[in-house]
Design an enzyme around this catalytic site. Structure first.
Site, mmCIF file in Angstrom:
data_model
loop_
_atom_site.group_PDB
_atom_site.id
_atom_site.type_symbol
_atom_site.label_atom_id
_atom_site.label_comp_id
_atom_site.label_asym_id
_atom_site.label_seq_id
_atom_site.Cartn_x
_atom_site.Cartn_y
_atom_site.Cartn_z
ATOM 1 N N ASP A 18 0.853 -1.191 0.000
ATOM 2 C CA ASP A 18 0.000 0.000 0.000
ATOM 3 C C ASP A 18 0.893 1.247 0.000
ATOM 4 O O ASP A 18 1.839 1.344 0.792
ATOM 5 C CB ASP A 18 -0.886 -0.010 1.258
ATOM 6 C CG ASP A 18 -1.829 1.176 1.302
ATOM 7 O OD1 ASP A 18 -2.933 1.073 0.742
ATOM 8 O OD2 ASP A 18 -1.454 2.206 1.887
ATOM 9 N N MET A 19 0.586 2.189 -0.892
ATOM 10 C CA MET A 19 1.403 3.397 -0.984
ATOM 11 C C MET A 19 1.150 4.276 0.251
ATOM 12 O O MET A 19 0.044 4.328 0.780
ATOM 13 C CB MET A 19 1.037 4.199 -2.245
ATOM 14 C CG MET A 19 1.091 3.408 -3.535
ATOM 15 S SD MET A 19 2.651 2.545 -3.767
ATOM 16 C CE MET A 19 3.773 3.921 -3.954
ATOM 17 N N TYR A 23 -1.810 10.359 -2.501
ATOM 18 C CA TYR A 23 -2.010 11.573 -3.308
ATOM 19 C C TYR A 23 -0.987 12.659 -2.919
ATOM 20 O O TYR A 23 -0.544 13.437 -3.762
ATOM 21 C CB TYR A 23 -3.427 12.131 -3.127
ATOM 22 C CG TYR A 23 -4.545 11.304 -3.735
ATOM 23 C CD1 TYR A 23 -4.320 10.024 -4.226
ATOM 24 C CD2 TYR A 23 -5.843 11.814 -3.813
ATOM 25 C CE1 TYR A 23 -5.356 9.269 -4.759
ATOM 26 C CE2 TYR A 23 -6.882 11.068 -4.350
ATOM 27 C CZ TYR A 23 -6.631 9.794 -4.814
ATOM 28 O OH TYR A 23 -7.667 9.063 -5.345
ATOM 29 N N ARG A 60 0.657 14.675 9.724
ATOM 30 C CA ARG A 60 0.040 13.803 10.739
ATOM 31 C C ARG A 60 0.729 14.000 12.092
ATOM 32 O O ARG A 60 0.099 13.899 13.141
ATOM 33 C CB ARG A 60 0.123 12.333 10.321
ATOM 34 C CG ARG A 60 -0.739 12.030 9.104
ATOM 35 C CD ARG A 60 -0.759 10.533 8.791
ATOM 36 N NE ARG A 60 -1.065 10.322 7.383
ATOM 37 C CZ ARG A 60 -1.408 9.160 6.840
ATOM 38 N NH1 ARG A 60 -1.472 8.079 7.594
ATOM 39 N NH2 ARG A 60 -1.663 9.053 5.554
ATOM 40 N N ASP A 120 -4.164 2.604 -4.937
ATOM 41 C CA ASP A 120 -2.792 2.652 -4.401
ATOM 42 C C ASP A 120 -2.358 1.368 -3.700
ATOM 43 O O ASP A 120 -1.463 1.399 -2.869
ATOM 44 C CB ASP A 120 -2.621 3.860 -3.463
ATOM 45 C CG ASP A 120 -3.144 3.602 -2.065
ATOM 46 O OD1 ASP A 120 -4.113 2.831 -1.918
ATOM 47 O OD2 ASP A 120 -2.560 4.159 -1.116
ATOM 48 N N GLU A 121 -3.010 0.253 -4.031
ATOM 49 C CA GLU A 121 -2.545 -0.968 -3.362
ATOM 50 C C GLU A 121 -2.668 -2.203 -4.248
ATOM 51 O O GLU A 121 -3.507 -2.247 -5.148
ATOM 52 C CB GLU A 121 -3.276 -1.188 -2.032
ATOM 53 C CG GLU A 121 -4.751 -1.311 -2.113
ATOM 54 C CD GLU A 121 -5.409 -1.049 -0.752
ATOM 55 O OE1 GLU A 121 -5.774 -2.028 -0.100
ATOM 56 O OE2 GLU A 121 -5.555 0.120 -0.364
HETATM 57 P P1 TTP Z 1 -5.359 5.329 1.571
HETATM 58 O O1 TTP Z 1 -4.435 4.235 1.158
HETATM 59 O O2 TTP Z 1 -6.501 4.968 2.441
HETATM 60 O O3 TTP Z 1 -4.561 6.452 2.376
HETATM 61 P P2 TTP Z 1 -3.196 7.164 2.042
HETATM 62 O O4 TTP Z 1 -2.448 6.462 0.972
HETATM 63 O O5 TTP Z 1 -3.453 8.637 1.797
HETATM 64 O O6 TTP Z 1 -2.454 7.077 3.419
HETATM 65 P P3 TTP Z 1 -1.797 5.793 4.078
HETATM 66 O O7 TTP Z 1 -0.327 6.081 4.130
HETATM 67 O O8 TTP Z 1 -2.381 5.759 5.449
HETATM 68 O O9 TTP Z 1 -2.135 4.596 3.287
HETATM 69 O O10 TTP Z 1 -5.923 6.033 0.283
HETATM 70 C C1 TTP Z 1 -5.159 6.165 -0.905
HETATM 71 C C2 TTP Z 1 -5.547 7.462 -1.581
HETATM 72 O O11 TTP Z 1 -6.924 7.414 -1.893
HETATM 73 C C3 TTP Z 1 -5.360 8.668 -0.708
HETATM 74 O O12 TTP Z 1 -4.044 9.199 -0.830
HETATM 75 C C4 TTP Z 1 -6.411 9.603 -1.192
HETATM 76 C C5 TTP Z 1 -7.501 8.703 -1.730
HETATM 77 N N1 TTP Z 1 -8.640 8.648 -0.797
HETATM 78 C C6 TTP Z 1 -9.728 9.497 -0.995
HETATM 79 O O13 TTP Z 1 -9.747 10.262 -1.960
HETATM 80 N N2 TTP Z 1 -10.762 9.472 -0.103
HETATM 81 C C7 TTP Z 1 -10.779 8.630 0.957
HETATM 82 O O14 TTP Z 1 -11.741 8.641 1.732
HETATM 83 C C8 TTP Z 1 -9.677 7.738 1.138
HETATM 84 C C9 TTP Z 1 -9.658 6.788 2.300
HETATM 85 C C10 TTP Z 1 -8.626 7.793 0.251
HETATM 86 CA CA CA Z 2 -2.195 4.164 1.054
HETATM 87 CA CA CA Z 3 -4.900 2.139 0.228
#
Ligand code: TTP
Ligand code: CA
Ligand code: CA
Length: 628
Positions: A18-19, A23, A60, A120-121
Site C-alpha cells: 500500500d502506498m 495523493y 500527521r 494505491d494498493e
Molecule cells: P489510503 O491508502 O486509504 O490512504 P493514504 O495512501 O493517503 O495514506 P496511508 O499512508 O495511510 O495509506 O488512500 C489512498 C488514496 O486514496 C489517498 O491518498 C487519497 C484517496 N482517498 C480518498 O480520496 N478518499 C478517501 O476517503 C480515502 C480513504 C482515500
Molecule cells: Ca495508502
Molecule cells: Ca490504500
C-alpha cells in the site's frame, strides 16, 4: 456476506503493498518544494478550506487528520501546504493518481501474480519467486541481506516486536525454520527489494505486509507505516488476532461486526475462537458461519487474481446539505458530466487494453419527504452498457428515473439527491483474432434473460447479482432482470437445451446461429433497443470517412455494438436469445473489420464475395467522444 474459500495446503507467500499518503506523494513529486513539508491534498470544494482526502506524514505528526477540513488543518498546523486535487467537469479528476499507481504496479508485477486492489494498493503472490530463491540463493547463502529487509518488523519475534536488525537477520536465515517460514523469509527479501525499486524508479514510498494469505498480509501492511514492512509468521497469528478489534477487519466493519460485539460479546477476532463452527453457522448462516470460524484462526483461501487493471470504473459526486439536487434537470446535468468521464475512461481502457465493460450501474443517495419511510434507500440500477457518451448518458438517466420511481414508490413526493455515481463493471478482455472471439463468445453466450428477474444487492454492483433495468425495444419501459456475473454464469436451461439440440441435430449452421446471437448482443448493446434512424445516419457518416487501416482487433466491433443497425425486433428479446440470419442488417457488416465481415458473410451468404469497398473508419474511432 463473506464466503470462506478452501485454503490451499501448500505454503504460499502473499504480500499486500500500500502506498504511503499516496495523493500527497504524487503532489510532492510534481512539486519537490513540498517534500519534507507538512502537506495535505484537499477536495476542490473550498468550503472551510476543502475536505482533506490525503494527509502527509509530516502533517500527521501535528495531529492533522483526514476527517478535518482545510481551515481546521491550518489551525492545527499553520505551516501546512494544502494542494487542491485536480478538477475536471466540476469534480475531482483522479487520472494523475491513477497513472502514478500504474507506474508502481508495473514494477511490483515483475515478481509474480499481481492484483491491483485499489488506486494505491496491490496483492502479490510471490510463492514461485520465493521457492526459486530458496532453491537458488536462500537468505543464509547471500553475501549480504538487503538493508531494507533487515528493517522488517517480524511479528512474534523477540516477544512481539523486533529487538533489532540482528534478530531479523537471524530469523531470515534460521536453518531449522519450517518450510513456510523459509519461504516467508525469501518473500521478505523480495518485497524489500521491490519496495526499493519502487522508490528508485518512481520516488514513491510504500508499506507492505507479508504473510501466507491475503487476509493476514492486508492486516499487516498498515502496521508499520510509512515506508516499512511487516511479516506475519504463522506462529504469530493467534496473538495478532487475539488483540485485533473485530471492526478492524473490513468485512466486520458493518452490521456483522456490531452483531458480534453486541450479541456475542466478541470484541476481538480471537474472541471468536470460543464458538464452534456449528454455532456460528446457526447464528449467521452456513457461509458466514464458516468464514467467521476460519478468520478466527487466520485461515483465508482467497487467491491473488492476475489483474493489473481495475475491475471496474466509477465516478461520482456528492451534493451535501443545501447542494442536494432536487430536479430531474439538475440530476441530468450532473449525470451527463459523470457519464462523459466514465465514457472517456472505458473508451481509453478499450483502446489501450482491449477491454470491454459490459454493465452500467447507477448509484445514488437520496432523501424524500415521506415521514413513513424516511430511510428507504435509493436502489442501485444496472443495465447492459452501450458505448458512446450520449448512449451512456441516456441509459444512466433512464436508470435514474427507474430508481427514483422505485424510491418514491411511484408517489408524488418531494425528493433530493445527495450523491450520484455511475460505474462500468463486468469488464472482460477481448481476445485477439476472429476465431478466438468466436470461441470466447460461444463460451460466454449466456446473457441477460428478461425472464430471470430479481432485486439488486444495494451498493454491490460487482457481486453476485445486480439489478438491471432493461430497455424494452418497443415500449421503452424498464424491466428488472438479474444478470449472472462472470464466475457464476449459468446457462438458461431452455437456451442450453436449444443450443444442444441445435448442435446435435442441425449441425454447424444452427450452432453458428447461436453464436451470432451472442455477437449481436454485443453489437446491439445487449437488451437495448436500436434506433434505426440514428443508425442509418451514423452509417452514412461512416461511409464518408476516409478508409482507415482495419485491424483485426475486436475493439472495433465491441465499441461499435450499440450503434449498429440490426433490425432488431421484439423477437430479439425472446427467451432463447437467438437471432435469425435475416435479422442481420447487411449494411452493418460493411463497417466491420475484414475478418469479422468474412465470418458474418459466411453465415449470411456462405458463397458471396466479400465487399470491402466501403469500410469507412474504424468504428471505435467513429464513436469516440468527440463525435456526435
Ligand atoms: P489510503 O491508502 O486509504 O490512504 P493514504 O495512501 O493517503 O495514506 P496511508 O499512508 O495511510 O495509506 O488512500 C489512498 C488514496 O486514496 C489517498 O491518498 C487519497 C484517496 N482517498 C480518498 O480520496 N478518499 C478517501 O476517503 C480515502 C480513504 C482515500
Ligand atoms: Ca495508502
Ligand atoms: Ca490504500
Amino acid at each position: 456476506m463473506p464466503v470462506a474459500r478452501p485454503e490451499s495446503q501448500d505454503p504460499r507467500v502473499i504480500a499486500h503493498v500500500d502506498m504511503d499518503c499516496f495523493y500527497v506523494q504524487v503532489e510532492q513529486r510534481r512539486n519537490p518544494d513540498l517534500r519534507g513539508v507538512p502537506t495535505a491534498v484537499v477536495q476542490y470544494n473550498s468550503w472551510k478550506g476543502g475536505g482533506l482526502i490525503a494527509v502527509g506524514y509530516e502533517a500527521r505528526n501535528f495531529g492533522v487528520k483526514r476527517s478535518m477540513r482545510g481551515d481546521e488543518a491550518k489551525r492545527v498546523c499553520p505551516d501546512i501546504q494544502l494542494v487542491q486535487v485536480p478538477v475536471a467537469r466540476g469534480k475531482a479528476d483522479l487520472n494523475l493518481y491513477r497513472s502514478a499507481g500504474s507506474e508502481v504496479v508495473a514494477i511490483l508485477s515483475t515478481k509474480g501474480k499481481c492484483e491491483r486492489a485499489s488506486i494505491d494498493e496491490v496483492y502479490l503472490d510471490l510463492t514461485d519467486a520465493a521457492k526459486s530463491m530458496l532453491l537458488e540463493s536462500p537468505p543464509a547463502m547471500l553475501d549480504s541481506i538487503p538493508e531494507e529487509a533487515l528493517k522488517s518488523h517480524v511479528l512474534g519475534l523477540s516477544s512481539g516486536e523486533n529487538k533489532g536488525e540482528d534478530d531479523v537477520r537471524k530469523w531470515l536465515c534460521q536453518p531449522d525454520a519450517d518450510y513456510q517460514d523459509k519461504l516467508l523469509a525469501c518473500g521478505t527479501i523480495i518485497v524489500a527489494e521491490l519496495r526499493v525499486r519502487v522508490l528508485q524508479e518512481t520516488k514513491f514510498t510504500c508499506s507492505a505486509g507479508i504473510a501466507h494469505n491475503k487476509m493476514l498480509a492486508k492486516l499487516a501492511s498498515p502496521m508499520h507505516k510509512p515506508a516499512q514492512q511487516t511479516v506475519v509468521p504463522a506462529t504469530s497469528v493467534p496473538d495478532l488476532l487475539a488483540s485485533l478489534p473485530v471492526k478492524k477487519m473490513k468485512q466486520l466493519g458493518g452490521k456483522l461486526g456490531t452483531s458480534l460485539q453486541d450479541d456475542l460479546g466478541v470484541n476481538t477476532v480471537g474472541d471468536l475462537l470460543k464458538f464452534s463452527e456449528q454455532k456460528l453457522q446457526d447464528l449467521y448462516g452456513t457461509n458466514t458461519g464458516t468464514w467467521l470460524w476460519k478468520i478466527a484462526r487466520g485461515i483465508n483461501g482467497d487467491e491473488v487474481e492476475d489483474r493489473l487493471l481495475p475491475k471496474s470504473h466509477g465516478c461520482g459526486k456528492t451534493f451535501p446539505g443545501p447542494m442536494a439536487l432536487k430536479t430531474t434537470s439538475s440530476v441530468k446535468q450532473w449525470l451527463n458530466q459523470l457519464c462523459e468521464e466514465l465514457s472517456e475512461r472505458i473508451q481509453s481502457d478499450l483502446d489501450q487494453n482491449k477491454r470491454i465493460a459490459q454493465t452500467l450501474t447507477l448509484h445514488a443517495r437520496a432523501f424524500k419527504e415521506d415521514e413513513l419511510d424516511p430511510l428507504k434507500k435509493f436502489p442501485s440500477k444496472s443495465c447492459p452498457l452501450r458505448y458512446g457518451t450520449s448512449k451512456i448518458q441516456e441509459d444512466a438517466m433512464h436508470l435514474f428515473e427507474s430508481g427514483l420511481s422505485d424510491f418514491l414508490n411511484s408517489k408524488n413526493l418531494g425528493w433530493g439527491i445527495t450523491s450520484l455515481a455511475v460505474g462500468a463493471s463486468k469488464i472482460v478482455d477481448i481476445p485477439n483474432g476472429t476465431t478466438s472471439i468466436l470461441k470466447y463468445l460461444t463460451e460466454k453466450r449466456t446473457s441477460c434473460n428478461p425472464s430471470d428477474c430479481s432485486d439488486a444487492l444495494p451498493g454491490e454492483p460487482d457481486h453476485a447479482t445486480s439489478l438491471i433495468s432493461q430497455k424494452d425495444a418497443d415500449t421503452k419501459s424498464y424491466k428488472e432482470c438479474k444478470v449472472p456475473f462472470e464466475s457464476e454464469v449459468e446457462e438458461n436451461p431452455k437456451t442450453k437445451a436449444s443450443r444442444e439440440s441445435a448442435s446435435d441435430s442441425k449441425g454447424l449452421f444452427d450452432r453458428d446461429a447461436n453464436v451470432k446471437g451472442t455477437i449481436l448482443r454485443y453489437f446491439s448493446g445487449g437488451c437495448s433497443s436500436n434506433q434505426r434512424s440514428t443508425s442509418e445516419v451514423e452509417t452514412n457518416q461512416l461511409e464518408e470517412e476516409e478508409e482507415e487501416k482495419i485491424s483485426s482487433s475486436t475493439a472495433n466491433i465491441t465499441s461499435s455494438h450499440p450503434n449498429l443497425n440490426l433490425n432488431q425486433n421484439k423477437n430479439a428479446l425472446s427467451e432463447n436469445w437467438i437471432y435469425n440470419i435475416e435479422e442481420i442488417d447487411p449494411s452493418v457488416v460493411d463497417e466491420l473489420p475484414l475478418e469479422i465481415q468474412r465470418e458474418i458473410r459466411g453465415w449470411i451468404h456462405p458463397s458471396k464475395r466479400i465487399n470491402t469497398a466501403k469500410r469507412g473508419s474504424t468504428i471505435a474511432h467513429y464513436f469516440s467522444p468527440a463525435r456526435k
